[in-house]
Design a protein around this motif. Structure first.
Motif, PDB file in Angstrom:
ATOM      1  N   ASN A 183     -49.768  24.085  -4.011  1.00 57.72           N
ATOM      2  CA  ASN A 183     -48.375  23.654  -3.917  1.00 57.72           C
ATOM      3  C   ASN A 183     -47.847  23.204  -5.271  1.00 57.72           C
ATOM      4  OD1 ASN A 183     -48.188  24.113  -1.144  1.00 57.72           O
ATOM      5  ND2 ASN A 183     -49.056  22.112  -0.653  1.00 57.72           N
ATOM      6  N   ASP A 184     -48.727  22.631  -6.094  1.00 60.47           N
ATOM      7  CA  ASP A 184     -48.349  22.219  -7.442  1.00 60.47           C
ATOM      8  C   ASP A 184     -48.505  23.422  -8.366  1.00 60.47           C
ATOM      9  OD1 ASP A 184     -47.847  21.067  -9.854  1.00 60.47           O
ATOM     10  OD2 ASP A 184     -49.496  19.625  -9.795  1.00 60.47           O
ATOM     11  N   VAL A 185     -47.415  24.137  -8.576  1.00 63.35           N
ATOM     12  CA  VAL A 185     -47.463  25.380  -9.344  1.00 63.35           C
ATOM     13  C   VAL A 185     -47.827  25.128 -10.800  1.00 63.35           C
ATOM     14  CG1 VAL A 185     -46.079  27.366 -10.097  1.00 63.35           C
ATOM     15  CG2 VAL A 185     -45.853  26.505  -7.770  1.00 63.35           C
ATOM     16  N   ASP A 186     -47.562  23.928 -11.310  1.00 64.37           N
ATOM     17  CA  ASP A 186     -47.909  23.616 -12.696  1.00 64.37           C
ATOM     18  C   ASP A 186     -49.416  23.491 -12.909  1.00 64.37           C
ATOM     19  OD1 ASP A 186     -45.427  23.595 -13.992  1.00 64.37           O
ATOM     20  OD2 ASP A 186     -44.953  21.611 -13.210  1.00 64.37           O
ATOM     21  N   ASP A 187     -50.164  23.346 -11.839  1.00 62.81           N
ATOM     22  CA  ASP A 187     -51.620  23.230 -11.929  1.00 62.81           C
ATOM     23  C   ASP A 187     -52.214  24.631 -12.069  1.00 62.81           C
ATOM     24  OD1 ASP A 187     -54.329  22.845 -11.602  1.00 62.81           O
ATOM     25  OD2 ASP A 187     -54.096  21.326 -10.054  1.00 62.81           O
ATOM     26  N   THR A 188     -52.864  24.891 -13.192  1.00 65.98           N
ATOM     27  CA  THR A 188     -53.395  26.231 -13.466  1.00 65.98           C
ATOM     28  C   THR A 188     -54.873  26.379 -13.098  1.00 65.98           C
ATOM     29  OG1 THR A 188     -54.009  25.654 -15.745  1.00 65.98           O
ATOM     30  CG2 THR A 188     -51.775  26.484 -15.379  1.00 65.98           C
ATOM     31  N   ASP A 189     -55.499  25.319 -12.588  1.00 60.82           N
ATOM     32  CA  ASP A 189     -56.948  25.340 -12.365  1.00 60.82           C
ATOM     33  C   ASP A 189     -57.399  26.486 -11.471  1.00 60.82           C
ATOM     34  OD1 ASP A 189     -57.380  23.228 -13.977  1.00 60.82           O
ATOM     35  OD2 ASP A 189     -57.980  21.806 -12.426  1.00 60.82           O
ATOM     36  N   LEU A 190     -56.633  26.775 -10.432  1.00 65.22           N
ATOM     37  CA  LEU A 190     -57.041  27.802  -9.475  1.00 65.22           C
ATOM     38  C   LEU A 190     -56.157  29.043  -9.551  1.00 65.22           C
ATOM     39  CD1 LEU A 190     -58.021  25.678  -6.344  1.00 65.22           C
ATOM     40  CD2 LEU A 190     -59.498  26.654  -8.099  1.00 65.22           C
ATOM     41  N   ASP A 191     -55.571  29.279 -10.712  1.00 70.22           N
ATOM     42  CA  ASP A 191     -54.801  30.511 -10.903  1.00 70.22           C
ATOM     43  C   ASP A 191     -55.684  31.733 -10.655  1.00 70.22           C
ATOM     44  OD1 ASP A 191     -52.458  29.289 -11.541  1.00 70.22           O
ATOM     45  OD2 ASP A 191     -52.383  29.965 -13.625  1.00 70.22           O
ATOM     46  N   ILE A 192     -55.108  32.734 -10.036  1.00 71.08           N
ATOM     47  CA  ILE A 192     -55.764  34.034  -9.898  1.00 71.08           C
ATOM     48  C   ILE A 192     -55.032  34.988 -10.834  1.00 71.08           C
ATOM     49  CG2 ILE A 192     -56.419  35.886  -8.317  1.00 71.08           C
ATOM     50  CD1 ILE A 192     -56.018  33.794  -6.037  1.00 71.08           C
ATOM     51  N   GLY A 197     -39.018  42.585 -23.449  1.00 72.94           N
ATOM     52  CA  GLY A 197     -38.284  43.232 -24.531  1.00 72.94           C
ATOM     53  C   GLY A 197     -38.886  43.033 -25.900  1.00 72.94           C
ATOM     54  N   ILE A 198     -39.459  41.870 -26.127  1.00 70.84           N
ATOM     55  CA  ILE A 198     -40.086  41.576 -27.415  1.00 70.84           C
ATOM     56  C   ILE A 198     -41.316  40.702 -27.229  1.00 70.84           C
ATOM     57  CG2 ILE A 198     -38.710  39.492 -27.807  1.00 70.84           C
ATOM     58  CD1 ILE A 198     -38.614  40.174 -30.756  1.00 70.84           C
ATOM     59  N   HIS A 199     -41.547  40.273 -26.014  1.00 69.12           N
ATOM     60  CA  HIS A 199     -42.567  39.250 -25.763  1.00 69.12           C
ATOM     61  C   HIS A 199     -43.349  39.565 -24.492  1.00 69.12           C
ATOM     62  CE1 HIS A 199     -44.363  35.257 -25.952  1.00 69.12           C
ATOM     63  NE2 HIS A 199     -44.059  35.083 -24.681  1.00 69.12           N
ATOM     64  N   PHE A 200     -44.638  39.213 -24.501  1.00 74.00           N
ATOM     65  CA  PHE A 200     -45.495  39.338 -23.322  1.00 74.00           C
ATOM     66  C   PHE A 200     -45.892  37.952 -22.822  1.00 74.00           C
ATOM     67  CE2 PHE A 200     -46.185  43.488 -25.270  1.00 74.00           C
ATOM     68  CZ  PHE A 200     -46.242  44.338 -24.175  1.00 74.00           C
ATOM     69  N   ASP A 201     -45.932  37.804 -21.495  1.00 72.08           N
ATOM     70  CA  ASP A 201     -46.458  36.598 -20.867  1.00 72.08           C
ATOM     71  C   ASP A 201     -47.499  36.992 -19.831  1.00 72.08           C
ATOM     72  OD1 ASP A 201     -45.026  34.262 -21.994  1.00 72.08           O
ATOM     73  OD2 ASP A 201     -43.240  35.240 -21.181  1.00 72.08           O
ATOM     74  N   CYS A 202     -48.234  36.008 -19.359  1.00 70.29           N
ATOM     75  CA  CYS A 202     -49.294  36.232 -18.375  1.00 70.29           C
ATOM     76  C   CYS A 202     -48.744  36.042 -16.961  1.00 70.29           C
ATOM     77  CB  CYS A 202     -50.439  35.256 -18.645  1.00 70.29           C
ATOM     78  SG  CYS A 202     -51.815  35.372 -17.476  1.00 70.29           S
ATOM     79  N   PHE A 203     -49.212  36.864 -16.037  1.00 69.90           N
ATOM     80  CA  PHE A 203     -48.830  36.771 -14.625  1.00 69.90           C
ATOM     81  C   PHE A 203     -49.989  36.181 -13.838  1.00 69.90           C
ATOM     82  CE2 PHE A 203     -49.066  38.607 -10.355  1.00 69.90           C
ATOM     83  CZ  PHE A 203     -47.809  38.316  -9.843  1.00 69.90           C
ATOM     84  N   ALA A 204     -49.665  35.283 -12.910  1.00 74.92           N
ATOM     85  CA  ALA A 204     -50.707  34.662 -12.090  1.00 74.92           C
ATOM     86  C   ALA A 204     -50.222  34.498 -10.657  1.00 74.92           C
ATOM     87  CB  ALA A 204     -51.098  33.300 -12.669  1.00 74.92           C
ATOM     88  N   ILE A 205     -51.186  34.400  -9.761  1.00 76.67           N
ATOM     89  CA  ILE A 205     -50.939  33.984  -8.384  1.00 76.67           C
ATOM     90  C   ILE A 205     -51.626  32.635  -8.202  1.00 76.67           C
ATOM     91  CG2 ILE A 205     -51.509  34.401  -5.958  1.00 76.67           C
ATOM     92  CD1 ILE A 205     -49.388  36.279  -6.770  1.00 76.67           C
ATOM     93  N   THR A 206     -50.920  31.675  -7.627  1.00 78.18           N
ATOM     94  CA  THR A 206     -51.547  30.399  -7.300  1.00 78.18           C
ATOM     95  C   THR A 206     -51.289  30.070  -5.842  1.00 78.18           C
ATOM     96  OG1 THR A 206     -51.704  28.036  -7.821  1.00 78.18           O
ATOM     97  CG2 THR A 206     -49.539  29.051  -8.065  1.00 78.18           C
ATOM     98  N   VAL A 207     -52.298  29.499  -5.204  1.00 78.41           N
ATOM     99  CA  VAL A 207     -52.155  29.095  -3.805  1.00 78.41           C
ATOM    100  C   VAL A 207     -51.865  27.605  -3.699  1.00 78.41           C
ATOM    101  CG1 VAL A 207     -53.653  30.919  -2.964  1.00 78.41           C
ATOM    102  CG2 VAL A 207     -54.653  28.728  -3.613  1.00 78.41           C
TER     103      VAL A 207
END
Length: 323
Positions: A244-253, A232-242
């Protein structure tokens, strides 16, 4: 060869001979000390490697010096479910296997939904600083949100160079004025910026409207694409991660290949529905307070902004500061 190994409990670097095999890999203490069935993933995006042929050399399956592998606990599935998850078509997987999870949050407040193949759709939040569109694009394409400033420069240059496409009627002001304003860190990005950036980098962009579930496509027809989430007023980034630790962004796709579909449009719409269920997550554009950065006027909703722009020819608007 030196290999970086991430396990559920630690991360370290191990050294193996250049002729090392899968069996040598499994004997490493970091892996051998894990209890239970495991799956080892390598490559980008990470894919499971076949652990049955122990004598195969790591280099022959694409693992080389400096690579990173991920070790996770194996999910034990019924044979019928395992067969369904092996289907390359996500539509077929979702018809036959169990449905997606409901919206979940990590310990740090990251929102995600688990897909039937145990990967996760994740909202990677970017700051609300008038540059969220540029930061979201940069996070997805460059994996670096700070590249957003360079994207403003690209948009400015393209508007000036291609005034046959980017006319005053489309921009809402003269190309010269628009090109100047987009360089300001108070200027919001939108559909114009997404179309220009998509064409510049040769990718398509899917913008998922969280409130309606609508998917707007910019610069269609490209092999690769990214997804941004609009609330509505803001954009965020979308990612897929494989991981189990979803907070870990190292292997985000975050950059996706249309031929190797990791999710469907229905998955995205489900994600939007789940996010929209959070009270206050979506901002109604008709109630947004917007500041005209030219004259300082405070405007309520898109209608007042449009009327103000038409009357004054002002086109530089931004969020009202909380300070």
């Amino acid at each position: 060869m030196r290999i970086k190994i991430r396990t559920p409990v630690a991360e370290n670097i191990s050294v193996l001979d250049d002729s090392a095999t899968i069996q040598d890999l499994l004997k490493l203490e970091a892996i051998d000390s894990l209890f239970g069935e495991i799956v080892i993933k390598s490559g980008y995006p990470p894919r499971p490697i076949d652990l049955k042929s122990l004598d195969i050399q790591l280099e022959s399956i694409g693992i080389k010096n400096g690579d990173k592998i991920v070790v996770e606990k194996q999910h034990i599935l019924r044979p019928d479910v395992r067969k369904d998850l092996s289907s390359p078509d996500p539509d077929e997987r979702h018809k036959k296997s169990k449905r997606r999870s409901n919206l979940q949050t990590t310990r740090t407040g990251t929102y995600y939904v688990k897909l039937p193949d145990y990967s996760n759709m994740v909202l990677r939040e970017v700051p609300s600083d008038n540059s969220c569109l540029f930061r979201s694009f940069a996070s997805a394409f460059f994996r670096d949100p700070d590249q957003g400033t360079k994207l403003r420069q690209i948009v400015s240059e393209k508007v000036l160079r291609d005034q046959k496409t980017w006319t005053g009627a489309i921009l809402g002001s003269s190309p010269e004025n628009y090109a100047k304003n987009v360089l300001k860190d108070t200027f919001w990005g939108g559909a114009i910026e997404l179309q220009i950036l998509g064409k510049q980098f040769g990718i398509s962009i899917q913008s998922l409207d969280i409130k309606t579930g609508r998917i707007d496509l910019f610069n269609p027809g490209c092999e690769n694409f990214i997804v941004v989430l609009y609330s509505g007023i803001h954009f965020d980034c979308f990612a897929i991660t494989v991981l189990n630790d979803v907070d870990d962004t190292d292997l985000d796709i975050t950059l996706f290949d249309r031929k190797k579909r990791l999710f469907t449009d229905d998955d995205l719409k489900f994600f939007a529905k789940e996010l929209n269920s959070i009270k206050g997550f979506v901002t109604d554009p008709s109630s947004i307070e917007t500041k005209c950065n030219v004259c300082g006027s405070i405007l309520i909703g898109e209608k007042q902004v449009a009327e103000h722009a038409l009357k004054t020819k002002h086109t530089d608007f931004g969020e009202v500061s909380d300070n």
